[in-house]
Design a protein around this motif. Sequence first.
Motif, short mmCIF file in Angstrom:
data_model
loop_
_atom_site.label_atom_id
_atom_site.label_comp_id
_atom_site.label_asym_id
_atom_site.label_seq_id
_atom_site.Cartn_x
_atom_site.Cartn_y
_atom_site.Cartn_z
N ALA A 1 21.27 41.73 35.14
CA ALA A 1 22.63 41.48 35.61
C ALA A 1 23.28 42.78 36.07
O ALA A 1 23.01 43.86 35.54
N LEU A 2 24.15 42.64 37.04
CA LEU A 2 24.87 43.75 37.65
C LEU A 2 26.34 43.40 37.64
O LEU A 2 26.71 42.25 37.89
N GLY A 3 27.19 44.37 37.33
CA GLY A 3 28.61 44.11 37.31
C GLY A 3 29.41 45.14 38.09
O GLY A 3 29.08 46.32 38.08
N PHE A 4 30.45 44.67 38.77
CA PHE A 4 31.38 45.53 39.50
C PHE A 4 32.79 45.02 39.30
O PHE A 4 33.00 43.82 39.17
N LYS A 5 33.73 45.95 39.31
CA LYS A 5 35.14 45.60 39.45
C LYS A 5 35.55 46.08 40.82
O LYS A 5 35.17 47.17 41.25
N ALA A 6 36.34 45.26 41.49
CA ALA A 6 36.85 45.61 42.81
C ALA A 6 38.35 45.40 42.82
O ALA A 6 38.86 44.45 42.22
N TRP A 7 39.05 46.30 43.49
CA TRP A 7 40.48 46.17 43.69
C TRP A 7 40.71 46.03 45.18
O TRP A 7 40.38 46.91 45.95
N VAL A 8 41.26 44.87 45.56
CA VAL A 8 41.43 44.52 46.96
C VAL A 8 42.90 44.69 47.32
O VAL A 8 43.77 44.07 46.70
N HIS A 9 43.17 45.52 48.33
CA HIS A 9 44.53 45.83 48.76
C HIS A 9 44.78 45.28 50.15
O HIS A 9 43.87 45.24 50.97
N GLY A 10 46.01 44.90 50.41
CA GLY A 10 46.42 44.35 51.70
C GLY A 10 47.32 43.15 51.47
O GLY A 10 48.03 43.09 50.46
N ARG A 11 47.25 42.19 52.38
CA ARG A 11 48.01 40.94 52.18
C ARG A 11 47.05 39.97 51.50
O ARG A 11 46.36 39.17 52.15
N VAL A 12 47.00 40.08 50.16
CA VAL A 12 46.01 39.31 49.40
C VAL A 12 46.63 38.45 48.30
O VAL A 12 45.91 37.80 47.56
N GLN A 13 47.94 38.46 48.20
CA GLN A 13 48.61 37.58 47.25
C GLN A 13 49.43 36.56 48.02
O GLN A 13 50.03 36.87 49.04
N GLY A 14 49.43 35.32 47.52
CA GLY A 14 50.19 34.25 48.16
C GLY A 14 49.52 33.66 49.39
O GLY A 14 50.16 32.95 50.16
N VAL A 15 48.22 33.96 49.58
CA VAL A 15 47.50 33.46 50.76
C VAL A 15 46.21 32.73 50.37
O VAL A 15 45.35 32.50 51.20
N SER B 1 47.94 43.95 44.65
CA SER B 1 46.51 43.86 44.91
C SER B 1 45.89 42.76 44.06
O SER B 1 46.55 42.14 43.23
N VAL B 2 44.61 42.52 44.28
CA VAL B 2 43.84 41.56 43.49
C VAL B 2 42.67 42.30 42.87
O VAL B 2 41.96 43.03 43.56
N GLU B 3 42.48 42.10 41.57
CA GLU B 3 41.33 42.66 40.86
C GLU B 3 40.26 41.58 40.76
O GLU B 3 40.56 40.45 40.40
N VAL B 4 39.02 41.96 41.10
CA VAL B 4 37.90 41.03 41.05
C VAL B 4 36.81 41.62 40.16
O VAL B 4 36.41 42.76 40.36
N LEU B 5 36.36 40.84 39.19
CA LEU B 5 35.18 41.18 38.41
C LEU B 5 34.05 40.30 38.92
O LEU B 5 34.19 39.07 38.97
N ALA B 6 32.96 40.93 39.35
CA ALA B 6 31.79 40.20 39.84
C ALA B 6 30.61 40.56 38.94
O ALA B 6 30.27 41.73 38.79
N TRP B 7 29.97 39.53 38.37
CA TRP B 7 28.89 39.73 37.42
C TRP B 7 27.77 38.75 37.71
O TRP B 7 28.02 37.56 37.89
N GLY B 8 26.54 39.24 37.75
CA GLY B 8 25.40 38.35 37.96
C GLY B 8 24.23 39.11 38.53
O GLY B 8 24.13 40.34 38.41
N GLU B 9 23.33 38.38 39.16
CA GLU B 9 22.17 38.99 39.80
C GLU B 9 22.63 39.89 40.96
O GLU B 9 23.64 39.61 41.61
N ALA B 10 21.89 40.95 41.21
CA ALA B 10 22.29 41.97 42.17
C ALA B 10 22.61 41.41 43.57
O ALA B 10 23.67 41.71 44.12
N GLU B 11 21.72 40.62 44.13
CA GLU B 11 21.92 40.16 45.51
C GLU B 11 23.19 39.34 45.69
O GLU B 11 23.98 39.62 46.60
N PRO B 12 23.45 38.32 44.85
CA PRO B 12 24.70 37.56 45.02
C PRO B 12 25.95 38.39 44.74
O PRO B 12 26.97 38.23 45.41
N VAL B 13 25.90 39.28 43.75
CA VAL B 13 27.05 40.14 43.45
C VAL B 13 27.35 41.03 44.64
O VAL B 13 28.50 41.16 45.07
N GLU B 14 26.32 41.63 45.21
CA GLU B 14 26.51 42.49 46.38
C GLU B 14 27.02 41.69 47.57
O GLU B 14 27.82 42.18 48.37
#
Length: 92
Positions: free
Chosen positions: A3-17, A43-56
């Motif tokens: 398993a592979l894990g990443f946290k991502a912080w997405v900035h822009g117009r990402v709330q309310g849409v 911003s929106v925080e995303v935790l992605a966890w799983g097999e490398a290819e789908p997480v990427e």
Amino acid sequence: MSALGFKAWVHGRVQGVGFRYSTQAEAKRLGVQGYARNLDDGSVEVLAWGEAEPVEALIAWLKAGGPRSARVDKVLVEPYQPAQPPRDFTTG
């Protein structure tokens, strides 16, 4: 399973849409666990966890702009190892 894990912080117009729900749908389609949640700074925080290819693939989808209703200005990503691996993909 490696398993592979990443946290991502997405900035822009990402709330309310519908960004979190679109991210959840994409994550479920890919078989990725984790969450997408709004932060106080807009911003929106995303935790992605799983097999490398789908997480990427989910990270690439975020960087490509996510859903059409959103405007992604930047995505910051760092490796993350959760103490308790998530079992689903939630919004919160």
